[in-house]
Design an enzyme around this catalytic site. Structure first.
Site, short mmCIF file in Angstrom:
data_model
loop_
_atom_site.label_atom_id
_atom_site.label_comp_id
_atom_site.label_asym_id
_atom_site.label_seq_id
_atom_site.Cartn_x
_atom_site.Cartn_y
_atom_site.Cartn_z
N ALA A 65 70.31 35.76 -46.64
CA ALA A 65 71.08 36.87 -47.20
C ALA A 65 70.72 38.13 -46.42
O ALA A 65 69.66 38.19 -45.78
CB ALA A 65 70.73 37.04 -48.67
N GLY A 111 69.30 32.00 -47.57
CA GLY A 111 70.69 31.68 -47.88
C GLY A 111 71.34 30.77 -46.85
O GLY A 111 72.32 30.07 -47.16
N GLU A 114 70.27 27.38 -47.84
CA GLU A 114 71.00 27.10 -49.08
C GLU A 114 72.46 26.77 -48.81
O GLU A 114 73.05 25.90 -49.44
CB GLU A 114 70.87 28.29 -50.04
CG GLU A 114 69.46 28.44 -50.58
CD GLU A 114 69.23 29.76 -51.30
OE1 GLU A 114 69.46 30.83 -50.68
OE2 GLU A 114 68.85 29.74 -52.48
N GLU A 134 61.88 33.45 -48.87
CA GLU A 134 62.06 34.55 -49.84
C GLU A 134 60.75 35.11 -50.36
O GLU A 134 60.64 36.32 -50.61
CB GLU A 134 62.93 34.07 -51.02
CG GLU A 134 64.40 33.88 -50.69
CD GLU A 134 64.73 32.51 -50.11
OE1 GLU A 134 63.80 31.73 -49.83
OE2 GLU A 134 65.93 32.23 -49.95
N1 COA Z 1 69.14 40.18 -43.09
C1 COA Z 1 69.48 41.25 -42.35
N2 COA Z 1 69.27 41.34 -41.04
C2 COA Z 1 68.71 40.29 -40.43
C3 COA Z 1 68.31 39.14 -41.12
C4 COA Z 1 68.56 39.10 -42.52
N3 COA Z 1 68.25 38.03 -43.26
N4 COA Z 1 67.74 38.27 -40.26
C5 COA Z 1 67.80 38.87 -39.04
N5 COA Z 1 68.38 40.09 -39.14
C6 COA Z 1 68.63 41.05 -38.07
C7 COA Z 1 67.36 41.75 -37.62
O1 COA Z 1 67.06 42.82 -38.50
C8 COA Z 1 67.76 42.19 -36.26
O2 COA Z 1 68.60 43.33 -36.36
P1 COA Z 1 68.40 44.61 -35.36
O3 COA Z 1 68.62 44.04 -33.99
O4 COA Z 1 69.47 45.57 -35.79
O5 COA Z 1 67.01 45.09 -35.59
C9 COA Z 1 68.61 41.05 -35.74
O6 COA Z 1 69.07 40.37 -36.92
C10 COA Z 1 67.87 40.06 -34.87
O7 COA Z 1 66.75 39.60 -35.58
P2 COA Z 1 65.25 39.67 -35.01
O8 COA Z 1 64.32 39.69 -36.19
O9 COA Z 1 65.12 40.77 -34.02
O10 COA Z 1 65.17 38.26 -34.26
P3 COA Z 1 63.86 37.41 -33.96
O11 COA Z 1 64.27 36.34 -33.04
O12 COA Z 1 62.73 38.30 -33.59
O13 COA Z 1 63.46 36.76 -35.39
C11 COA Z 1 63.92 35.60 -37.48
C12 COA Z 1 64.31 35.82 -36.00
C13 COA Z 1 64.96 34.72 -38.12
C14 COA Z 1 62.54 34.92 -37.57
C15 COA Z 1 63.83 36.99 -38.20
O14 COA Z 1 65.04 37.69 -37.93
C16 COA Z 1 63.68 36.90 -39.69
O15 COA Z 1 62.59 36.62 -40.17
N6 COA Z 1 64.77 37.14 -40.45
C17 COA Z 1 64.73 37.19 -41.88
C18 COA Z 1 64.70 35.79 -42.46
C19 COA Z 1 64.63 35.84 -43.98
O16 COA Z 1 63.65 36.29 -44.56
N7 COA Z 1 65.68 35.34 -44.64
C20 COA Z 1 65.73 35.24 -46.06
C21 COA Z 1 66.36 36.42 -46.67
S1 COA Z 1 66.34 36.31 -48.42
#
Ligand code: COA
Length: 256
Positions: A65, A111, A114, A134
């Protein structure tokens, strides 16, 4: 036309691509709203037999999400977010009479995991990564993760994955039964299409009844065996069954 989705239909398969690659295809309100709309249109369109859901870009299916929408939420609006998402997208996919395949092309987190689990079948590319992170955010899954992950991989593994927020790769996801197949990134869509075309060559009413009967196992208000008996009986009133059985007896391929 959608703002955050690409859709393309051929051979009765609608392919939905969640198209926010710069945000790793995170599910914001617009994506959830548009997914609800496209699922309704698939369910109501007799020309479409089934769907594939994937993410844009080489890196991510859906990274969860959209976290940037969370800080403004309170308990009431948080409840509403989960309820609307579950009703309009996740449960609707699971209960669709048409088969949905998740083609998981990278991160399937929160999500995203999910969404893949709400689909009837999961195909993963070798670079796919799964997790329910989460608790890192002081949250729990809200789009069915606690329920469907336990259904797919068992209570112990689901508790471990959700409480630890550990990410697993495609091989481990396959080993524990979270995904049906692991294929190369280049063949992910082709292999998903191949499997879906096989399913679409069968009696569509029967396929829908299979989904309904298996879903009944997880519905506390239903007796799955009774549902199976009822749906089995219903088959004997369909033109589809007459064609399938007649074709077998006449040693020809059924035309559904
Ligand atoms: N919601 C909003 N933005 C998200 C996102 C999410 N769930 N997951 C990634 N993004 C965004 C990042 O903020 C970043 O945006 P920016 O370039 O404007 O800063 C962009 O997507 C790229 O992500 P980034 O974190 O730079 O990539 P990465 O390769 O370093 O890491 C992940 C990848 C997936 C490990 C990391 O993005 C992450 O942990 N995301 C969240 C996962 C999460 O907790 N999901 C559950 C949500 S309830």
């Amino acid at each position: 036309m959608y703002q955050s989705l690409l859709t393309e239909t051929s051979e009765r398969i609608c392919t939905i691509t969640i198209n926010r690659p710069d945000k790793l295809n995170a599910l914001n309100k617009t994506v959830i709203k548009e997914l609800g709309q496209v699922i309704d249109s698939i369910n109501n369109d007799p020309a479409i037999g089934g769907a594939i859901i994937t993410g844009a870009g080489p890196k991510s299916f859906v990274a969860g999400a959209d976290i940037s929408e969370f800080l403004t939420l309170d308990p009431a609006t948080g409840t509403e977010l989960a309820q609307l998402g579950q009703d309009n997208v996740f449960t609707k996919i699971e209960y669709s009479s048409k088969p949905f395949i998740a083609a998981v092309n990278g991160f399937a987190l929160g999500g995203g995991c999910e969404l893949a689990m709400a689909c009837h079948i999961r195909m993963a590319s070798q670079n796919a990564k799964f997790g329910q992170p989460e608790v890192n955010l002081g949250l729990i899954p809200g789009y069915g993760g606690t329920q469907r992950l336990a259904q797919l991989v068992g209570k112990g593994k689901a508790l471990e994955l959700i409480m630890s927020a550990n990410m697993i790769d495609a091989t481990e996801a396959h080993r524990i039964g979270l995904v049906n197949h692991v294929v190369s990134p280049e063949t992910l869509i082709e292999e998903s299409r191949k499997l879906l075309l096989t399913i679409l060559s069968k009696g569509p009413g029967a396929v829908g009844k299979v989904i309904e009967a298996i879903n009944a196992l997880y519905d506390n208000n239903k007796n799955g065996f009774a549902e199976e008996i009822r749906l089995f009986g219903e088959c004997f009133g369909t033109a589809e069954m007459k064609e399938g059985v007649t074709a077998f007896l006449e040693k020809r391929k059924a035309q559904f």
